[in-house]
Design a protein around this motif. Sequence first.
Motif: not given
Length: 344
Positions: A50-56, A81-87, A98-102, A295-299
């Motif tokens: 899943y980490t590989v897929a997220t990096l891709m 990208t992980p921040i978007g998943y977190m959102g 929208l998090l990614r966009t802003f 990970v997304g929240f930490v970033l």
Amino acid sequence: MTPARKRILVGIVWLVPIVGVVWWATKQEAPTLPSDFGGIMALVGALALYTVATLMRAERWERILRRAGVKAKRADAYALTPIGYMGNNVLPARGGELLRTFLLGSRVPDSTKRTILGTILAERVLDAIALGIILVVLASNLLSELPPPNSTVILIGVVLAVLLLIATAVALLKFRERLLFVLEALVPMAQPTKQLLSRQGVVLLVVSLAIWCVEASVYIAVGHAVNIELGLQDGLAVVAFTNAAALIPAAPGYIGTYDAAVIFAVNAVTNASRSAVLSYLILLRFVLFVPITIVGFVLLVVRYGGLSRVRAARDAAHAEQRAEHEAAAAARAEKHADTAASTA
């Protein structure tokens, strides 16, 4: 419909699948989580895949941003990208987009928020096409066995299609000016998707297919951890069906709809016991939602200043949107004035 009724309707849409899944789970035997070395290593492998897929996905988004003229750093594409998943996991209505966009808009002030949102739309288009290809390939054998429709069904379909075209034409004529205004506003969003009609777009589609194959491997590895044997075709079927179900409006984290889709899909392609399916669902939820949310929240906190920065970026985006609307309204008023003067 009043805002209060809308909230009630949304609440019902959210609660029905949640209640259904919870009721189903209470009727099953207690799940058994893997404790042997093989099961634990299967989970570790699922997390790695899943980490590989997220990096891709992050690399694919960076390529789309670059082609759209958004001068974003690769590090931002990979972090957001992980921040978007977190959102998406904690906010309703896919709030992660929208998090990614802003946040990216605050880092790249030369690009409009609509262009950035358009790159995310291009990602979704690639995913939809890739999933559609997978579903068509998986269903090809089934479709070949279906009997051809009779003439009555064909006639009804043609009549409905003609009526739909007539209704669409009438609506376009009646709301022509409003439609032109909407199209003008959507042009920056549609541009990144339009750029997919190229050789690079074909390459990105192949990458998207590879991403979904890697995610199918995640589903297969989690199945191995609970002794549910899934082949590549089974894994692709479960992935395609569950992600199609994620399009249904749902609570944050797709609670209810995603779970019901996993239960239905796994039961359709395997003969696993209900207790094993429940164990599979719990572990799949953990692998796909928990680590990337953390990970997304930490970033978000460390790299982008937390929620206060999000609110500031959102307010700036709203101010920019209001300014664009005012400029468009002024341009339309000036155009109408020129037209009236020329006719007079």
